[in-house]
Write a protein that holds these residues in place. Structure first.
Motif, PDB file in Angstrom:
ATOM      1  N   THR A   1    -101.727 -74.854 -27.305  1.00 46.43           N
ATOM      2  CA  THR A   1    -102.333 -75.018 -25.986  1.00 46.43           C
ATOM      3  C   THR A   1    -102.466 -76.510 -25.674  1.00 46.43           C
ATOM      4  OG1 THR A   1    -103.500 -72.903 -26.064  1.00 46.43           O
ATOM      5  CG2 THR A   1    -104.390 -74.583 -24.579  1.00 46.43           C
TER       6      THR A   1
ATOM      7  N   SER B   1    -102.914 -66.892 -25.380  1.00 46.24           N
ATOM      8  CA  SER B   1    -102.868 -68.338 -25.114  1.00 46.24           C
ATOM      9  C   SER B   1    -101.842 -68.636 -24.035  1.00 46.24           C
ATOM     10  CB  SER B   1    -102.509 -69.121 -26.381  1.00 46.24           C
ATOM     11  OG  SER B   1    -103.557 -69.122 -27.301  1.00 46.24           O
TER      12      SER B   1
ATOM     13  N   ALA C   1    -103.224 -67.418 -20.557  1.00 48.35           N
ATOM     14  CA  ALA C   1    -104.288 -68.292 -20.048  1.00 48.35           C
ATOM     15  C   ALA C   1    -103.703 -69.616 -19.571  1.00 48.35           C
ATOM     16  CB  ALA C   1    -105.348 -68.525 -21.126  1.00 48.35           C
TER      17      ALA C   1
ATOM     18  N   ASN D   1    -101.727 -69.192 -16.324  1.00 50.04           N
ATOM     19  CA  ASN D   1    -102.623 -69.049 -15.177  1.00 50.04           C
ATOM     20  C   ASN D   1    -103.102 -70.398 -14.646  1.00 50.04           C
ATOM     21  OD1 ASN D   1    -102.416 -66.274 -15.120  1.00 50.04           O
ATOM     22  ND2 ASN D   1    -104.257 -65.939 -16.354  1.00 50.04           N
ATOM     23  N   ARG D   2    -102.979 -71.442 -15.459  1.00 52.55           N
ATOM     24  CA  ARG D   2    -103.366 -72.794 -15.029  1.00 52.55           C
ATOM     25  C   ARG D   2    -102.148 -73.696 -14.817  1.00 52.55           C
ATOM     26  NH1 ARG D   2    -109.073 -74.557 -17.750  1.00 52.55           N
ATOM     27  NH2 ARG D   2    -109.984 -72.475 -17.808  1.00 52.55           N
TER      28      ARG D   2
ATOM     29  N   LYS E   1    -112.157 -64.873 -22.220  1.00 52.92           N
ATOM     30  CA  LYS E   1    -113.022 -66.019 -21.913  1.00 52.92           C
ATOM     31  C   LYS E   1    -112.874 -67.131 -22.956  1.00 52.92           C
ATOM     32  CE  LYS E   1    -116.564 -63.647 -19.276  1.00 52.92           C
ATOM     33  NZ  LYS E   1    -117.971 -63.259 -19.174  1.00 52.92           N
TER      34      LYS E   1
ATOM     35  N   ASP F   1    -109.889 -69.231 -22.055  1.00 47.96           N
ATOM     36  CA  ASP F   1    -110.209 -70.092 -20.914  1.00 47.96           C
ATOM     37  C   ASP F   1    -111.087 -71.259 -21.344  1.00 47.96           C
ATOM     38  OD1 ASP F   1    -108.742 -68.666 -19.005  1.00 47.96           O
ATOM     39  OD2 ASP F   1    -110.421 -67.316 -18.575  1.00 47.96           O
ATOM     40  N   ARG F   2    -112.022 -71.018 -22.243  1.00 54.02           N
ATOM     41  CA  ARG F   2    -112.881 -72.083 -22.746  1.00 54.02           C
ATOM     42  C   ARG F   2    -112.052 -73.126 -23.494  1.00 54.02           C
ATOM     43  NH1 ARG F   2    -116.921 -75.200 -21.708  1.00 54.02           N
ATOM     44  NH2 ARG F   2    -118.065 -75.905 -23.532  1.00 54.02           N
TER      45      ARG F   2
ATOM     46  N   LEU G   1    -108.992 -73.881 -22.941  1.00 47.32           N
ATOM     47  CA  LEU G   1    -108.288 -74.665 -21.917  1.00 47.32           C
ATOM     48  C   LEU G   1    -109.205 -75.674 -21.248  1.00 47.32           C
ATOM     49  CD1 LEU G   1    -105.925 -71.998 -20.441  1.00 47.32           C
ATOM     50  CD2 LEU G   1    -105.242 -74.302 -21.082  1.00 47.32           C
ATOM     51  N   ASP G   2    -110.451 -75.296 -20.969  1.00 49.62           N
ATOM     52  CA  ASP G   2    -111.402 -76.244 -20.370  1.00 49.62           C
ATOM     53  C   ASP G   2    -111.562 -77.472 -21.259  1.00 49.62           C
ATOM     54  OD1 ASP G   2    -111.876 -74.437 -18.278  1.00 49.62           O
ATOM     55  OD2 ASP G   2    -113.748 -73.686 -19.166  1.00 49.62           O
TER      56      ASP G   2
END
Length: 158
Positions: A17, A55, A58, A61-62, A132, A135-136, A138-139
């Protein structure tokens, strides 16, 4: 050329990622000819496999593509060959320190040392969790990638 290696345990969730996100950052900034990115795992469980489908989803999606990556294990030559060796957590950091000569320890850091907004020191492993968790990851990764880019620009002729 500056060389960056992202490292997690199996090289199927967190480090690919970070690899894909940082590749995206470098493309955006037109720096792909100046910074090389790779990722690896400290364990050999998933060598040759694609990143975890969750992975990949997610990330997609970004706007990031991880489909071109495949897992590999950290090799002894990585310690000499890379300028930045960035562990996703303290356990992998300790493994990298143990595997390398003290001459290379200055290259090994926790990836979230470069985070600008978040205060966590480790990227949590989302493997056994739900969407979730990915997503975390990725943040945290997006934030630390921006900080890493800033560090590279400050400390290298890029």
């Amino acid at each position: 050329m500056i060389k960056v290696l992202f490292v997690c345990l199996g090289n199927i969730c967190r480090s690919p990622t970070a690899h894909g996100v940082f590749d995206g950052v470098l493309k955006r900034e037109k720096l792909t000819s100046k910074v090389l990115v790779d990722s690896a795992g400290t364990a050999a469980w998933h060598i040759g496999k694609s990143p975890d489908e969750r992975s990949q989803l997610a990330a997609k999606n970004r706007g990031y593509d991880l489909s071109y990556l495949s897992a590999r294990q950290v090799e002894p030559s990585d310690f000499e060959g890379f300028d930045y060796i960035l562990a996703m957590d303290k356990s992998n950091y300790a493994n990298l320190i143990e595997q390398s000569s003290p001459a290379f320890h200055h290259k090994i850091k926790l990836f979230l040392d470069y985070a600008q907004t978040f205060t966590e020191s480790e990227v949590p492993d989302p493997y056994y969790g739900g969407a979730k968790g990915f997503d975390r990851v990725l943040d945290l990764v997006e934030d630390a990638c921006e900080g890493l880019l800033r560090d590279i620009r400050l400390n290298h002729d890029v």
